[in-house]
Design a protein around this motif. Structure first.
Motif, PDB file in Angstrom:
ATOM      1  N   GLU A 120       0.830  -1.209   0.000  1.00 46.64           N
ATOM      2  CA  GLU A 120       0.000   0.000   0.000  1.00 46.64           C
ATOM      3  C   GLU A 120       0.861   1.254   0.000  1.00 46.64           C
ATOM      4  O   GLU A 120       0.538   2.247  -0.648  1.00 46.64           O
ATOM      5  CB  GLU A 120      -0.963  -0.009   1.187  1.00 46.64           C
ATOM      6  CG  GLU A 120      -2.119  -0.995   1.032  1.00 46.64           C
ATOM      7  CD  GLU A 120      -2.897  -0.806  -0.268  1.00 46.64           C
ATOM      8  OE1 GLU A 120      -3.001   0.337  -0.754  1.00 46.64           O
ATOM      9  OE2 GLU A 120      -3.367  -1.806  -0.822  1.00 46.64           O
ATOM     10  N   SER A 122       3.728   1.461  -1.426  1.00 46.59           N
ATOM     11  CA  SER A 122       4.192   1.575  -2.806  1.00 46.59           C
ATOM     12  C   SER A 122       3.110   2.191  -3.683  1.00 46.59           C
ATOM     13  O   SER A 122       3.402   2.985  -4.575  1.00 46.59           O
ATOM     14  CB  SER A 122       4.566   0.206  -3.372  1.00 46.59           C
ATOM     15  OG  SER A 122       5.839  -0.168  -2.924  1.00 46.59           O
ATOM     16  N   ASN A 123       1.882   1.797  -3.446  1.00 45.78           N
ATOM     17  CA  ASN A 123       0.777   2.362  -4.215  1.00 45.78           C
ATOM     18  C   ASN A 123       0.681   3.867  -3.978  1.00 45.78           C
ATOM     19  O   ASN A 123       0.487   4.641  -4.916  1.00 45.78           O
ATOM     20  CB  ASN A 123      -0.533   1.672  -3.849  1.00 45.78           C
ATOM     21  CG  ASN A 123      -0.619   0.276  -4.421  1.00 45.78           C
ATOM     22  OD1 ASN A 123       0.098  -0.069  -5.360  1.00 45.78           O
ATOM     23  ND2 ASN A 123      -1.496  -0.535  -3.866  1.00 45.78           N
ATOM     24  N   ASP A 124       0.824   4.265  -2.730  1.00 47.69           N
ATOM     25  CA  ASP A 124       0.854   5.700  -2.413  1.00 47.69           C
ATOM     26  C   ASP A 124       1.964   6.382  -3.202  1.00 47.69           C
ATOM     27  O   ASP A 124       1.784   7.460  -3.763  1.00 47.69           O
ATOM     28  CB  ASP A 124       1.126   5.913  -0.917  1.00 47.69           C
ATOM     29  CG  ASP A 124      -0.049   5.520  -0.047  1.00 47.69           C
ATOM     30  OD1 ASP A 124      -1.133   5.239  -0.578  1.00 47.69           O
ATOM     31  OD2 ASP A 124       0.140   5.498   1.182  1.00 47.69           O
TER      32      ASP A 124
ATOM     33  N   ARG B  50      -6.667   4.523  -8.134  1.00 41.46           N
ATOM     34  CA  ARG B  50      -6.888   5.433  -7.029  1.00 41.46           C
ATOM     35  C   ARG B  50      -7.297   6.779  -7.598  1.00 41.46           C
ATOM     36  O   ARG B  50      -6.647   7.319  -8.473  1.00 41.46           O
ATOM     37  CB  ARG B  50      -5.613   5.578  -6.208  1.00 41.46           C
ATOM     38  CG  ARG B  50      -5.807   6.503  -5.020  1.00 41.46           C
ATOM     39  CD  ARG B  50      -4.672   6.412  -4.066  1.00 41.46           C
ATOM     40  NE  ARG B  50      -4.481   5.039  -3.593  1.00 41.46           N
ATOM     41  CZ  ARG B  50      -3.656   4.723  -2.614  1.00 41.46           C
ATOM     42  NH1 ARG B  50      -2.964   5.666  -2.008  1.00 41.46           N
ATOM     43  NH2 ARG B  50      -3.515   3.486  -2.242  1.00 41.46           N
ATOM     44  N   LEU B  60      -3.022   1.777 -10.685  1.00 40.42           N
ATOM     45  CA  LEU B  60      -1.923   1.168  -9.934  1.00 40.42           C
ATOM     46  C   LEU B  60      -1.491  -0.145 -10.556  1.00 40.42           C
ATOM     47  O   LEU B  60      -0.317  -0.498 -10.525  1.00 40.42           O
ATOM     48  CB  LEU B  60      -2.353   0.948  -8.482  1.00 40.42           C
ATOM     49  CG  LEU B  60      -2.733   2.223  -7.724  1.00 40.42           C
ATOM     50  CD1 LEU B  60      -3.421   1.893  -6.406  1.00 40.42           C
ATOM     51  CD2 LEU B  60      -1.493   3.073  -7.482  1.00 40.42           C
ATOM     52  N   PRO B  78      -8.756  -0.158   0.034  1.00 37.78           N
ATOM     53  CA  PRO B  78      -8.249   1.200  -0.137  1.00 37.78           C
ATOM     54  C   PRO B  78      -8.388   1.715  -1.570  1.00 37.78           C
ATOM     55  O   PRO B  78      -8.347   2.910  -1.806  1.00 37.78           O
ATOM     56  CB  PRO B  78      -6.780   1.082   0.255  1.00 37.78           C
ATOM     57  CG  PRO B  78      -6.421  -0.346   0.083  1.00 37.78           C
ATOM     58  CD  PRO B  78      -7.679  -1.146   0.159  1.00 37.78           C
ATOM     59  N   ASN B  79      -8.566   0.804  -2.523  1.00 36.30           N
ATOM     60  CA  ASN B  79      -8.573   1.218  -3.916  1.00 36.30           C
ATOM     61  C   ASN B  79      -9.826   0.741  -4.642  1.00 36.30           C
ATOM     62  O   ASN B  79     -10.585  -0.060  -4.124  1.00 36.30           O
ATOM     63  CB  ASN B  79      -7.333   0.674  -4.632  1.00 36.30           C
ATOM     64  CG  ASN B  79      -6.057   1.127  -3.951  1.00 36.30           C
ATOM     65  OD1 ASN B  79      -5.898   2.288  -3.646  1.00 36.30           O
ATOM     66  ND2 ASN B  79      -5.166   0.177  -3.674  1.00 36.30           N
ATOM     67  N   LEU B 119       4.489  -6.529  -4.967  1.00 38.72           N
ATOM     68  CA  LEU B 119       5.328  -5.466  -4.412  1.00 38.72           C
ATOM     69  C   LEU B 119       6.460  -5.129  -5.382  1.00 38.72           C
ATOM     70  O   LEU B 119       6.743  -3.947  -5.642  1.00 38.72           O
ATOM     71  CB  LEU B 119       5.894  -5.931  -3.060  1.00 38.72           C
ATOM     72  CG  LEU B 119       6.719  -4.942  -2.259  1.00 38.72           C
ATOM     73  CD1 LEU B 119       5.922  -3.674  -1.986  1.00 38.72           C
ATOM     74  CD2 LEU B 119       7.150  -5.580  -0.941  1.00 38.72           C
ATOM     75  N   SER B 122       5.150  -3.165  -8.195  1.00 36.75           N
ATOM     76  CA  SER B 122       4.943  -1.776  -7.779  1.00 36.75           C
ATOM     77  C   SER B 122       6.248  -1.015  -7.789  1.00 36.75           C
ATOM     78  O   SER B 122       6.296   0.158  -8.179  1.00 36.75           O
ATOM     79  CB  SER B 122       4.334  -1.711  -6.378  1.00 36.75           C
ATOM     80  OG  SER B 122       2.957  -1.957  -6.438  1.00 36.75           O
ATOM     81  N   ASN B 123       7.309  -1.670  -7.362  1.00 36.98           N
ATOM     82  CA  ASN B 123       8.615  -1.021  -7.376  1.00 36.98           C
ATOM     83  C   ASN B 123       9.027  -0.677  -8.810  1.00 36.98           C
ATOM     84  O   ASN B 123       9.532   0.415  -9.072  1.00 36.98           O
ATOM     85  CB  ASN B 123       9.656  -1.927  -6.714  1.00 36.98           C
ATOM     86  CG  ASN B 123       9.506  -1.961  -5.210  1.00 36.98           C
ATOM     87  OD1 ASN B 123       8.881  -1.085  -4.614  1.00 36.98           O
ATOM     88  ND2 ASN B 123      10.075  -2.978  -4.586  1.00 36.98           N
ATOM     89  N   VAL B 126       7.067   2.389  -9.791  1.00 39.57           N
ATOM     90  CA  VAL B 126       7.628   3.630  -9.236  1.00 39.57           C
ATOM     91  C   VAL B 126       8.847   4.062 -10.048  1.00 39.57           C
ATOM     92  O   VAL B 126       9.000   5.232 -10.394  1.00 39.57           O
ATOM     93  CB  VAL B 126       8.022   3.451  -7.758  1.00 39.57           C
ATOM     94  CG1 VAL B 126       8.797   4.666  -7.249  1.00 39.57           C
ATOM     95  CG2 VAL B 126       6.787   3.222  -6.904  1.00 39.57           C
TER      96      VAL B 126
END
Lengths: 222, 222
Positions: A120, A122-124, B50, B60, B78-79, B119, B122-123, B126
């Motif tokens: 989460e 990372s999503n932020d 999001r 995301l 959350p999403n 994860l 997600s990295n 980013v």
DNA sequence: CGATATTTTGAAATAATTCAAAGGCAGTGG
DNA sequence: CCACTGCCTTTGAATTATTTCAAAATATCG
């Protein structure tokens, strides 16, 4: 990191932990190294970073106690972990750690929850870097630091990392970071005593700019 | 999603699964809704997104079979999850799912590995959004799609999402996305039959631009 | 086939980067 | 203790990539 309160396998795991100390600039793990250890951070700040082939550097996370490092399910670490300050850790070998995960549902659940929180976060991070202006990124960043630092004075924020680190975390240049800090300062929202710590003077304004509602901690809640 | 091959608790979990179908634009889950279900995607594409307070939208993740949705450790999602095409799923209630996680180390390990992969994805995300130019982002994106689509023709890539979706995933505008596709086309690296699929003509050049070495799949490996 | 939505292309505006230089701070050695 | 050195940060000016605004082209759908 999941804390000690049950079971012989956990006792064994914890007995296997070895304290390790790293000085500023040292690497806790490097890209491609075998992912044989998991580090429990006791003090200091660690950056998880990725260095692109073109020389670009992205900081993926800033970690502080009680975070841990080494979640990799791959046989080798995909990222680089660098100590930004002096760092003390407890280092656990992966074998007993994985054993504990298999044997203790509580430990496993704690670890799973940690992973989910990191996901989460990372999503932020993707949201901040993908959608927000430089000033908004800096505002969010300050709010994140504030939330992660349990300072006696809640509106005092430590900035243990350099401007380069902040820039590489937020997908900006150091000059843009500096200018963004400058305009928050100019607006009377924050003040600096020195360049590695600041005080939040107008929290509500900072929250408005930082888009507090857009982040995990403040969504999906009752 | 972890697949079926052991234990009575897993049998029970799988017996609780209910097929659910969603049409294009429907939401599998919404921000703030109780996180009571986990969806196993059988077909179609789902966007996890999001929506910021300022009207900004960040995608995301694009999910396809055999991904699953609903990892949230929070009591509420959350999403937002939106079907980009017709989507078929198996929907599992969280109760038996969590029970299975506690009871079966194998299931738990599979799920943990899935989380870790998410994860790492997600990295990657980013890194792409924080460090790369529009053309580089599009090149990486095409390579990601190529890797996730097991098409008979490996260099044929489906683009089930709209340009807006791509833009919101990569932190760009639709115009910039369009121009980036245009310049890859102009360079003879890709060709379009229609705007929702393309062919990679010069894979090596695309890899060079996309920075193949910078992503998880290709690092931390032997 | 016509109407609507999506994608592409063009031109102007802007946020952020780049290049360059000055200012500030910490540590070292005289 | 102060001056010197090197590093980090800030500020300035010009450049550039991306966005924004606008319109044309293309695709989609009833």
């Amino acid at each position: 990191m999941a804390k000690r309160d049950a079971g012989p396998e956990l006792e064994f795991l914890f007995s296997q932990g070895v304290p390790k100390h790293f000085e500023t600039g040292e690497h806790l793990m490097t890209e491609g190294a075998p992912s044989d250890y998991i580090f429990d951070i006791l003090s200091g700040t660690v950056a998880i970073e990725r260095n692109g082939s073109s020389g670009k550097r992205q900081i993926l996370k800033f970690l502080n106690p009680p975070d841990f490092i080494g979640a990799a399910s791959t046989p080798r670490y995909p990222n680089l972990a660098t100590a930004l300050t002096d760092v003390t850790t407890i280092c656990y070998p992966r074998g007993p750690f994985d054993k504990a995960l298999r044997v203790s549902p509580d430990f496993s659940e704690n670890f799973r929850n940690s992973l989910t929180r990191m996901l989460e976060a990372s999503n932020d991070h993707v949201f901040i870097v993908g959608q927000r202006s430089s000033i908004e990124r800096i505002a969010s960043f300050l709010l994140m630091l504030r939330a992660s630092q349990a300072n006696a004075d809640h509106n005092f924020v430590n900035l243990p990392m350099t401007r380069t680190d902040i820039a590489d975390f937020l997908g900006l240049t150091i000059e843009t970071v500096s200018r963004a800090f400058g305009s928050l300062k100019g607006a009377g929202i924050i003040t600096f005593s020195n360049s590695h710590s600041c005080r939040i003077v107008r929290l509500n304004q900072l929250r408005e700019i930082g888009g507090r509602d857009d982040f995990t901690e403040n969504r999906g809640r009752i």
